[in-house]
Design a protein around this motif. Sequence first.
Motif, PDB file in Angstrom:
ATOM      1  N   MET A   1       0.126  -9.759   6.682  1.00 32.17           N
ATOM      2  CA  MET A   1       0.254  -8.328   6.361  1.00 32.17           C
ATOM      3  C   MET A   1      -0.500  -7.425   7.550  1.00 32.17           C
ATOM      4  O   MET A   1      -1.503  -7.752   7.852  1.00 32.17           O
ATOM      5  CB  MET A   1      -0.474  -8.458   4.970  1.00 32.17           C
ATOM      6  CG  MET A   1      -0.989  -6.913   4.278  1.00 32.17           C
ATOM      7  SD  MET A   1      -1.747  -6.736   2.896  1.00 32.17           S
ATOM      8  CE  MET A   1      -1.276  -8.150   1.991  1.00 32.17           C
ATOM      9  N   SER A   2      -0.021  -6.400   7.894  1.00 26.92           N
ATOM     10  CA  SER A   2      -0.693  -5.392   8.553  1.00 26.92           C
ATOM     11  C   SER A   2      -1.827  -4.974   8.130  1.00 26.92           C
ATOM     12  O   SER A   2      -2.099  -4.679   6.896  1.00 26.92           O
ATOM     13  CB  SER A   2       0.541  -4.220   8.832  1.00 26.92           C
ATOM     14  OG  SER A   2       0.661  -3.352   8.084  1.00 26.92           O
ATOM     15  N   SER A   3      -2.700  -4.229   8.846  1.00 25.86           N
ATOM     16  CA  SER A   3      -3.849  -3.629   8.618  1.00 25.86           C
ATOM     17  C   SER A   3      -3.604  -2.197   7.469  1.00 25.86           C
ATOM     18  O   SER A   3      -4.648  -2.272   6.621  1.00 25.86           O
ATOM     19  CB  SER A   3      -4.783  -3.454   9.771  1.00 25.86           C
ATOM     20  OG  SER A   3      -4.289  -2.275  10.657  1.00 25.86           O
ATOM     21  N   PHE A   4      -2.629  -1.704   7.891  1.00 27.88           N
ATOM     22  CA  PHE A   4      -2.263  -0.526   7.105  1.00 27.88           C
ATOM     23  C   PHE A   4      -2.112  -0.998   5.680  1.00 27.88           C
ATOM     24  O   PHE A   4      -2.692  -0.594   4.694  1.00 27.88           O
ATOM     25  CB  PHE A   4      -1.245   0.286   7.491  1.00 27.88           C
ATOM     26  CG  PHE A   4      -0.553   1.197   6.633  1.00 27.88           C
ATOM     27  CD1 PHE A   4      -1.409   2.417   6.295  1.00 27.88           C
ATOM     28  CD2 PHE A   4       0.417   0.877   5.762  1.00 27.88           C
ATOM     29  CE1 PHE A   4      -0.734   3.521   5.398  1.00 27.88           C
ATOM     30  CE2 PHE A   4       0.708   1.978   4.833  1.00 27.88           C
ATOM     31  CZ  PHE A   4       0.068   3.049   4.817  1.00 27.88           C
ATOM     32  N   SER A   6      -2.921  -3.711   4.328  1.00 29.77           N
ATOM     33  CA  SER A   6      -4.144  -4.532   3.728  1.00 29.77           C
ATOM     34  C   SER A   6      -5.031  -3.336   3.176  1.00 29.77           C
ATOM     35  O   SER A   6      -5.677  -3.492   2.102  1.00 29.77           O
ATOM     36  CB  SER A   6      -4.931  -5.184   4.852  1.00 29.77           C
ATOM     37  OG  SER A   6      -6.033  -5.905   4.437  1.00 29.77           O
ATOM     38  N   TRP A   7      -5.433  -2.242   3.835  1.00 31.50           N
ATOM     39  CA  TRP A   7      -6.138  -1.098   3.422  1.00 31.50           C
ATOM     40  C   TRP A   7      -5.500  -0.332   2.336  1.00 31.50           C
ATOM     41  O   TRP A   7      -6.192  -0.008   1.170  1.00 31.50           O
ATOM     42  CB  TRP A   7      -6.518  -0.214   4.658  1.00 31.50           C
ATOM     43  CG  TRP A   7      -7.530  -0.904   5.551  1.00 31.50           C
ATOM     44  CD1 TRP A   7      -7.463  -1.315   6.720  1.00 31.50           C
ATOM     45  CD2 TRP A   7      -9.069  -0.971   5.153  1.00 31.50           C
ATOM     46  NE1 TRP A   7      -8.716  -1.973   7.334  1.00 31.50           N
ATOM     47  CE2 TRP A   7      -9.757  -1.715   6.186  1.00 31.50           C
ATOM     48  CE3 TRP A   7      -9.797  -0.818   3.878  1.00 31.50           C
ATOM     49  CZ2 TRP A   7     -10.856  -2.062   6.241  1.00 31.50           C
ATOM     50  CZ3 TRP A   7     -10.960  -0.936   4.173  1.00 31.50           C
ATOM     51  CH2 TRP A   7     -11.685  -1.713   5.285  1.00 31.50           C
ATOM     52  N   TRP A   8      -4.391  -0.299   2.095  1.00 30.22           N
ATOM     53  CA  TRP A   8      -3.428   0.356   1.117  1.00 30.22           C
ATOM     54  C   TRP A   8      -3.978  -0.462  -0.137  1.00 30.22           C
ATOM     55  O   TRP A   8      -4.086   0.093  -0.960  1.00 30.22           O
ATOM     56  CB  TRP A   8      -2.166   0.458   1.435  1.00 30.22           C
ATOM     57  CG  TRP A   8      -1.329   0.921   0.368  1.00 30.22           C
ATOM     58  CD1 TRP A   8      -0.215   0.366  -0.642  1.00 30.22           C
ATOM     59  CD2 TRP A   8      -1.156   2.560   0.248  1.00 30.22           C
ATOM     60  NE1 TRP A   8       0.255   1.369  -1.404  1.00 30.22           N
ATOM     61  CE2 TRP A   8      -0.277   2.688  -1.009  1.00 30.22           C
ATOM     62  CE3 TRP A   8      -1.751   3.667   0.604  1.00 30.22           C
ATOM     63  CZ2 TRP A   8       0.006   3.754  -1.311  1.00 30.22           C
ATOM     64  CZ3 TRP A   8      -1.530   4.764   0.276  1.00 30.22           C
ATOM     65  CH2 TRP A   8      -0.512   4.716  -1.026  1.00 30.22           C
ATOM     66  N   VAL A   9      -3.842  -1.777  -0.087  1.00 31.31           N
ATOM     67  CA  VAL A   9      -4.016  -2.733  -1.328  1.00 31.31           C
ATOM     68  C   VAL A   9      -5.587  -2.396  -1.657  1.00 31.31           C
ATOM     69  O   VAL A   9      -5.708  -2.489  -2.828  1.00 31.31           O
ATOM     70  CB  VAL A   9      -3.607  -4.420  -0.840  1.00 31.31           C
ATOM     71  CG1 VAL A   9      -4.135  -4.880  -2.304  1.00 31.31           C
ATOM     72  CG2 VAL A   9      -2.019  -4.218  -0.905  1.00 31.31           C
ATOM     73  N   VAL A  10      -6.300  -2.441  -0.707  1.00 24.80           N
ATOM     74  CA  VAL A  10      -7.771  -2.515  -0.918  1.00 24.80           C
ATOM     75  C   VAL A  10      -8.244  -1.044  -1.844  1.00 24.80           C
ATOM     76  O   VAL A  10      -8.883  -1.007  -2.706  1.00 24.80           O
ATOM     77  CB  VAL A  10      -8.735  -2.547   0.218  1.00 24.80           C
ATOM     78  CG1 VAL A  10     -10.129  -2.100  -0.224  1.00 24.80           C
ATOM     79  CG2 VAL A  10      -8.575  -4.117   0.785  1.00 24.80           C
ATOM     80  N   VAL A  11      -7.693  -0.179  -0.949  1.00 27.37           N
ATOM     81  CA  VAL A  11      -7.883   1.470  -1.677  1.00 27.37           C
ATOM     82  C   VAL A  11      -7.428   1.464  -2.864  1.00 27.37           C
ATOM     83  O   VAL A  11      -7.980   1.940  -3.923  1.00 27.37           O
ATOM     84  CB  VAL A  11      -7.269   2.442  -0.746  1.00 27.37           C
ATOM     85  CG1 VAL A  11      -7.238   3.785  -1.464  1.00 27.37           C
ATOM     86  CG2 VAL A  11      -8.229   2.335   0.530  1.00 27.37           C
ATOM     87  N   LEU A  12      -6.107   1.059  -3.278  1.00 27.98           N
ATOM     88  CA  LEU A  12      -5.450   1.114  -4.549  1.00 27.98           C
ATOM     89  C   LEU A  12      -6.371   0.292  -5.727  1.00 27.98           C
ATOM     90  O   LEU A  12      -6.473   0.770  -6.777  1.00 27.98           O
ATOM     91  CB  LEU A  12      -4.106   0.600  -4.650  1.00 27.98           C
ATOM     92  CG  LEU A  12      -3.115   1.438  -3.981  1.00 27.98           C
ATOM     93  CD1 LEU A  12      -1.621   0.857  -3.900  1.00 27.98           C
ATOM     94  CD2 LEU A  12      -2.936   2.808  -4.654  1.00 27.98           C
ATOM     95  N   VAL A  13      -6.617  -0.973  -5.226  1.00 27.78           N
ATOM     96  CA  VAL A  13      -7.571  -1.736  -6.453  1.00 27.78           C
ATOM     97  C   VAL A  13      -8.960  -1.150  -6.406  1.00 27.78           C
ATOM     98  O   VAL A  13      -9.254  -1.036  -7.599  1.00 27.78           O
ATOM     99  CB  VAL A  13      -7.698  -3.307  -5.462  1.00 27.78           C
ATOM    100  CG1 VAL A  13      -8.643  -4.047  -6.551  1.00 27.78           C
ATOM    101  CG2 VAL A  13      -6.452  -3.840  -5.570  1.00 27.78           C
TER     102      VAL A  13
END
Length: 153
Positions: A1-4, A6-13
């Motif tokens: 998974m690209s870092s974008f 990955s951060w998208w998932v982290v931010v949503l969670v």
Amino acid sequence: MSSFWSWWVVVLVVINIVGVMWLLFATRKMEVSGDTEGGAPKTGHTYDGIEEYDNPLPSWWFKMFVGTVIFSVIYLVLYPGMGNFKGVLGWSSAGEWQGDVARAEDKYAPLFARYSDMAVEDLAADPEALKMGARLFANNCSVCHGADGRGAY
């Protein structure tokens, strides 16, 4: 998974967990402008002549919500679920599968080694090998080939 992503998932969670907690605590005690007939506050919503009371959640229900959120935070720290973060325990489904395969190889390696050195004619005469072959066929092959080996259709 690209870092974008990955951060998208982290931010949503994180937004979802914080949002759930905010919603839970922000709506716990609401000021109601509706009627308070008999001391019980009402929300002001009326449907078919039935008015909705503004009762707080029972404490056990509220505690269950809070416990669920605490559990989810602990789970996301221990196991993968926050983008590329592997979790503190380092668990993965691929690692779990590899462990299962290694245990199965340790368990069945002597049995397969015994049969790998036998000739086909000797295997056909061995009742234990025939019984194992019948179980393998029934579990893996009979779905397409039929129970009698003639085909399923």
